[in-house]
Design an enzyme around this catalytic site. Structure first.
Site, PDB file in Angstrom:
ATOM      1  N   LYS A 100      36.113  54.745  38.888  1.00 25.92           N
ATOM      2  CA  LYS A 100      35.980  53.381  38.362  1.00 25.92           C
ATOM      3  C   LYS A 100      34.897  52.668  39.173  1.00 25.92           C
ATOM      4  O   LYS A 100      34.692  52.991  40.356  1.00 25.92           O
ATOM      5  CB  LYS A 100      37.334  52.648  38.506  1.00 25.92           C
ATOM      6  CG  LYS A 100      37.304  51.159  38.186  1.00 25.92           C
ATOM      7  CD  LYS A 100      37.032  50.884  36.725  1.00 25.92           C
ATOM      8  CE  LYS A 100      36.866  49.385  36.442  1.00 25.92           C
ATOM      9  NZ  LYS A 100      36.274  49.102  35.131  1.00 25.92           N
ATOM     10  N   CYS A 144      27.879  45.710  33.576  1.00 19.19           N
ATOM     11  CA  CYS A 144      29.248  45.368  33.190  1.00 19.19           C
ATOM     12  C   CYS A 144      29.213  44.171  32.232  1.00 19.19           C
ATOM     13  O   CYS A 144      28.663  43.117  32.566  1.00 19.19           O
ATOM     14  CB  CYS A 144      30.116  45.033  34.392  1.00 19.19           C
ATOM     15  SG  CYS A 144      31.763  44.529  33.830  1.00 19.19           S
TER      16      CYS A 144
HETATM   17  O1  RRO Z   1      35.834  46.637  34.231  1.00 19.08           O
HETATM   18  C1  RRO Z   1      35.263  46.301  33.173  1.00 19.08           C
HETATM   19  O2  RRO Z   1      35.591  45.280  32.539  1.00 19.08           O
HETATM   20  C2  RRO Z   1      34.147  47.093  32.628  1.00 19.08           C
HETATM   21  C3  RRO Z   1      33.089  47.533  33.379  1.00 19.08           C
HETATM   22 BR1  RRO Z   1      32.964  47.301  35.220  1.00 19.08          BR
HETATM   23  C4  RRO Z   1      31.996  48.195  32.744  1.00 19.08           C
HETATM   24  O3  RRO Z   1      30.983  48.590  33.343  1.00 19.08           O
HETATM   25  N1  RRO Z   1      32.067  48.357  31.399  1.00 19.08           N
HETATM   26  C5  RRO Z   1      33.125  47.944  30.664  1.00 19.08           C
HETATM   27  O4  RRO Z   1      33.129  48.122  29.421  1.00 19.08           O
HETATM   28  N2  RRO Z   1      34.161  47.294  31.304  1.00 19.08           N
END
Ligand code: RRO
Length: 352
Positions: free
Chosen positions: A53, A141
């Site tokens: 993650k 993100c």
């Molecule tokens: O954690 C998120 O909300 C998230 C991330 Br960091 C990302 O890079 N892409 C996404 O769709 N959700």
């Protein structure tokens, strides 16, 4: 176990930068990679590599639930970067080194540059003692409220790449660590050129991953007359089959602009071996699996390897590079060949 070789002498082996993978599949960061247990599951699966993650310096709880939804065609999320913090994943990488069977990649947040610097400095000291073989900086993100994507801000992107180029990471051999960027989805030729011109100036970038979720989609449950996720007025990053054409075009466009200098991991709507085949045809060296991994769990990698192997066998390809980046644009006509029809977007020809 599906692996790089079977008795047909077909190899699924591939490279991300100088890092070798037995097969081109890995999880998309964010999917089944939050806890040590989930990372272990990926390690035991038939993926060719796995990634964490996106990591921030400190633990983050993320956005209120429900924050993830999928159906047969799409996924939407506004997770808000929940993760266990740098120390947890770094410890995982230390213990992973002992039993390493495949490359482990770290996804690193660029949301707070001071914290990103701290993580880089730490990793530059510890990488040789840990199992990390790749760093993917997340510049895209879509769900940080009040913060735009670095991938859409050329000045910020340039400053960040400059920072990497003068950081201790620059002294680490490509053979030890591949360095890459998780890209925003782009839609305009001008954007592709602009972004590629900036990245080309920084030769330590070994790979890019195209694409992150398409930002600010909205999925509605019409029966209950409400959005399916709660944060950000129901808006979030879209994934799944509906984004595949955008993922493919981003891979294709950047491959044309970068040539062999920068490898590409295709991401978006990979749910079958055929989807992976299309990404590789478009120029990808590897493909990451998000929504389908959430649906099916880490066993998905076994099926994907087998399906890709079967396609290669049918087409008499022996290795990934036999068809990588080899879409044929010259003879495009209306005689679409639908012999292979297990695509997630089971395509049929519509005559206009
Ligand atoms: O954690 C998120 O909300 C998230 C991330 Br960091 C990302 O890079 N892409 C996404 O769709 N959700």
């Amino acid at each position: 176990m599906a692996s790089s070789n079977n008795n047909n002498n077909i190899s699924l082996e591939t490279y991300i930068g100088n890092i070798k993978l037995d097969n081109p599949f890995l999880n998309a960061s964010g999917c089944h990679c939050y806890s040590d247990k989930e990372l272990d599951d990926l390690n035991k699966s038939d993926s060719g590599a796995f990634i964490t993650k996106t990591i921030t310096m400190d633990i983050r709880k993320g956005n209120p639930e429900p924050r993830y939804f999928h159906n047969a065609h799409l996924s939407i999320n506004s997770m808000g970067l929940p993760n266990l913090g740098f120390t947890n994943y770094n410890n995982y990488a230390y213990t992973y080194k002992v039993s390493r069977v495949k490359p482990l990649f770290f996804s690193i947040s660029t949301m707070n540059i001071d914290n990103t610097k701290q993580m880089i400095e730490n990793l530059s000291i510890t990488y040789l003692d840990s199992g990390i073989k790749g760093l993917e900086f997340n510049i895209s993100c879509p769900n940080i409220i009040g913060k735009g994507q670095m991938g859409y801000d050329m000045e910020q992107l340039n400053d960040f790449l400059k920072l990497i180029s003068i950081s201790p990471l620059n002294n680490i051999s490509r053979n030890d660590i591949a360095i890459g960027l998780k890209m925003s989805p782009y839609f305009d030729n001008y954007q592709f050129n602009q972004v590629a011109d900036i990245i080309k100036e920084y030769p330590r970038i070994d790979f890019i991953t195209c694409i992150n979720g398409i930002g600010n989609g909205l999925v509605i449950d019409p029966i209950r007359e409400q959005s399916v996720i709660k944060p950000n007025s129901g808006c979030g990053g879209l994934g799944g089959s509906i984004v595949k054409p955008i993922g493919l075009s981003n891979v294709k466009k950047f491959k044309a602009l970068f040539g062999e200098k920068i490898d590409i991991i295709g991401c978006g709507g990979v749910s079958t071996g055929l989807d992976a085949f299309e990404y590789i045809l478009s120029g990808a060296n590897a493909v990451s699996v998000g929504t389908q991994l959430m649906r099916e769990g880490p066993h998905v990698f076994n099926r994907l390897n087998e399906e890709l192997m079967e396609i290669m066998e049918d087409k008499e390809y022996k290795k990934i590079t036999d068809y990588k980046n080899k879409i044929n644009f010259n003879n495009v006509n209306n005689n679409v060949n639908t012999n292979i029809s297990n695509s997630s977007l089971d395509y049929s020809l519509t005559m206009c």
